[in-house]
Design a protein around this motif. Structure first.
Motif: not given
Length: 620
Positions: A574-575, A580-583, A586-588, A599-600
């Motif tokens: 789950t973590i 993964r979703d946060a990355i 951020a890339l999008q 950096k974000a």
């Protein structure tokens, strides 16, 4: 330079680091002058993860593969190191790619007892967000080999130790397989430890290459033998290797080759020596005779002899379309209502193009026509129930069906089974779902019903579904197997890439009826590449999620959930899913600029690159 001067320099350095650590822990000081960059970055990550310096938060894991290919390749090298360093008090630790300790070899009983106290032992995880700065988790976070000595550890109880760790990468796939770590007491530390562990990790990587070569060599040798004695088309399919003779290249076009390769990978995990018939969209029918090649416990691949056929029997009349079963389940004798099927215009699920799917359709149809008790196997969510009910109503127009889940069977009494069957006047299919989840009592009750069902002359049909992963178990359901005459395996979605486009159309029609919704070509390519570990049910969830962002019109790749942008082959925690979703988000947001995204996220660029590879994020 004499030894006392070296010792003094080392002591001064350690004092500087200890003072910097104390300031960091008490004030959050960010300059950290004199602290190595990789150590400073690790301290900051540990603090951001909410760790304190007062104790470890390591967890114990039971699902370790202690006989993995990594262990097999590393074992002789670890043994050699332990023999060469037998006069030193140290431990050699091997972990998997999730920082979980797979093995530990001690050259001294004392060091082993000390490490047991800090849980650096088999089964425990030493990820940086749980154990702070160390020679395992910090390697995985930084993407580089490290040496951590004394006060460089973030957690107090690890300060008596010095450790050096290096990542072990599979040279063929580039994937991090694990970490090799050497740990000793701080007073026994030496810069040579870092060199030792890096050299040993490279040796393990060379062993992994040789292990790959063994599988490929075994596959190649079998292919040559089969090709030499056969005048037909021969194809060898491994995990990352495909070979064909000239006859196969002349017989099959590019699309047919890809379809048969996918079908071979489906067969190789289920059959030692399959003899299969498949029909392709091109109109060609083939007979596939194969041999699975094993190296130890690993599947090296499969060698197939391919024969063009012209006499493949038809699979019956054209399929009609029906609505899916109503949600919920029925029980007998309390609920006597039957699930009716009404015509609905949409593409039948049984009209798949993949050979393994067509074989399953043909076998299920045959069993339903012959009234043979049928066992339908496959992974959860692969479409077993939908395919079974659709085919039944195509074969028996006007028939009815009842569905029972495992939990209901355990609660339902079948003492009056014969009486229940006597009310059957129309062809009726009884479907028992997930019988591998039955209790012993449930098995006994279902057996009573099955005995009555197979002996009656009434138009009664019986089918059951189960996960094929349960077949090697000793679960109670095995007592029911003698009641069945036919077993069919429904392939998982990852082996049906040719069907994904039509499945998407069907699912979108279900999820958004009478709406103009579709996938862009880029979005369709994206989901075609994903492995879909939860099969069709997960594909439906992904499309439902996308429809919340794009209720009408063309669904684009950024509308799909984060996991669709990955090619990771294992199930993430789950973590890890949240990370993964946060990355991906951020890339999008950064338009694909990885430096801005790092950096974000507050990550070092090297850490972001490592996580992109870890999660298989390749499409942004």
């Amino acid at each position: 330079m004499d030894d006392s001067r070296v010792s003094g320099d080392t002591g001064d350095r350690r004092l500087t680091i200890a003072a910097a650590r104390a300031d960091f822990l008490s004030t959050g000081e960010r300059s950290l002058a004199g602290v190595p960059d990789h150590v400073a970055a690790s301290w900051r990550r540990s603090a951001s993860a909410g760790l304190t310096s007062h104790g470890l938060k390591v967890r114990y894991f039971q699902d370790l593969d202690v006989r993995s290919r990594l262990v097999r390749c590393a074992e002789p090298i670890i043994q050699r190191i332990s023999e060469e360093t037998a006069d030193l008090a140290l431990s050699i630790v091997l972990t998997d790619s999730r920082a979980r300790v797979i093995s530990r070899v001690d050259t001294s009983r004392t060091i082993g007892l000390l490490l047991d106290r800090v849980s650096l032992a088999q089964g425990f995880g030493y990820a940086e967000n749980e154990a702070g700065t160390n020679g395992i988790g910090t390697v995985l976070e930084s993407g580089a080999s490290v040496q951590i000595v004394g006060a460089e550890h973030y957690v107090d109880v690890l300060q008596p130790f010095a450790c050096a760790g290096a990542a072990i990468r599979d040279p063929v796939t580039g994937r991090v397989e694990g970490v090799l770590d050497v740990t000793c007491l701080t007073e026994h530390s030496s810069p040579l430890m870092h060199s030792l562990v890096r050299s040993a990790a490279r040796n393990i990587e060379q062993s992994l290459v040789a292990d790959h070569s063994q599988c490929q060599q075994a596959l190649f040798e079998t292919y040559l033998r089969v090709d030499a004695r056969s005048h037909e088309a021969v194809m060898a399919v491994g995990q990352s290797l495909v070979m064909m003779n000239a006859a196969a290249q002349l017989l099959l076009d590019t699309e047919e080759q890809a379809v048969l390769q996918e079908h071979a990978r489906f067969l190789m995990v289920r059959h030692d020596a399959p003899d299969d018939r498949v029909e392709l969209d091109s109109g060609k029918s083939f007979r596939l005779r194969g041999s699975r090649i094993m190296v130890g416990k690993d599947i090296a691949g499969m060698v197939l002899v391919i024969t063009l056929l012209t006499d493949l029997p038809a699979t019956g009349p054209s399929l009609q379309d029906y609505v899916l079963p109503a949600p919920g389940a029925l029980s007998w004798p309390q609920d006597r209502g039957l699930i009716e099927r009404l015509p609905l215009k949409r593409t039948p699920i049984a009209e798949g193009r993949t050979p393994s799917w067509r074989v399953a359709v043909h076998k299920i149809e045959g069993a339903l026509r012959e009234r043979a008790p049928l066992l339908v196997m496959g992974e959860s969510g692969c479409g077993k129930l939908t395919l079974l009910t659709e085919l039944y109503h195509a074969v028996h127009d006007g028939g009815r069906s009842l569905r029972f889940d495992a939990a209901q069977i355990s609660r339902t009494g079948y003492v009056e089974a014969e009486e229940a069957l006597q009310v059957t006047t129309r062809p009726t299919l009884y479907i028992f779902r997930n019988i591998d989840e039955l209790t012993t009592e449930g098995v006994e009750r279902l057996a009573t019903f099955m005995m009555a069902a197979v002996e009656t002359d009434l138009p009664v049909y019986v089918a059951a579904t189960l996960s094929d992963a349960s077949l090697d178990s000793e679960l109670p359901f095995r007592e029911l197997l003698p009641f069945f005459q036919t077993a069919v395996t429904v392939p998982p979605l990852r082996h049906r890439t040719a069907d994904i486009g039509s499945l998407v159309e069907r699912l979108l029609a279900d999820l958004a009826p009478h709406r103009d919704v579709r996938l862009t070509p880029v979005a369709l390519r994206l989901i075609t590449r994903y492995a879909w570990p939860r099969n069709v049910s997960q594909l439906s969830e992904a499309l439902s999620s996308a429809l919340l962002k794009r209720p009408v019109g063309a669904i684009e790749e950024q509308d799909l959930p984060g996991y669709c942008h990955t090619t990771a082959r294992r199930t993430l925690t789950t973590i890890e899913q949240a990370e993964r979703d946060a990355i991906i988000a951020a890339l999008q947001a950064a338009g694909g600029n990885r430096l801005q995204a790092a950096k974000a996220l507050g990550l070092a660029r090297s850490s972001l690159y490592r996580k992109l590879k870890q999660f298989g994020i390749t499409t942004i």
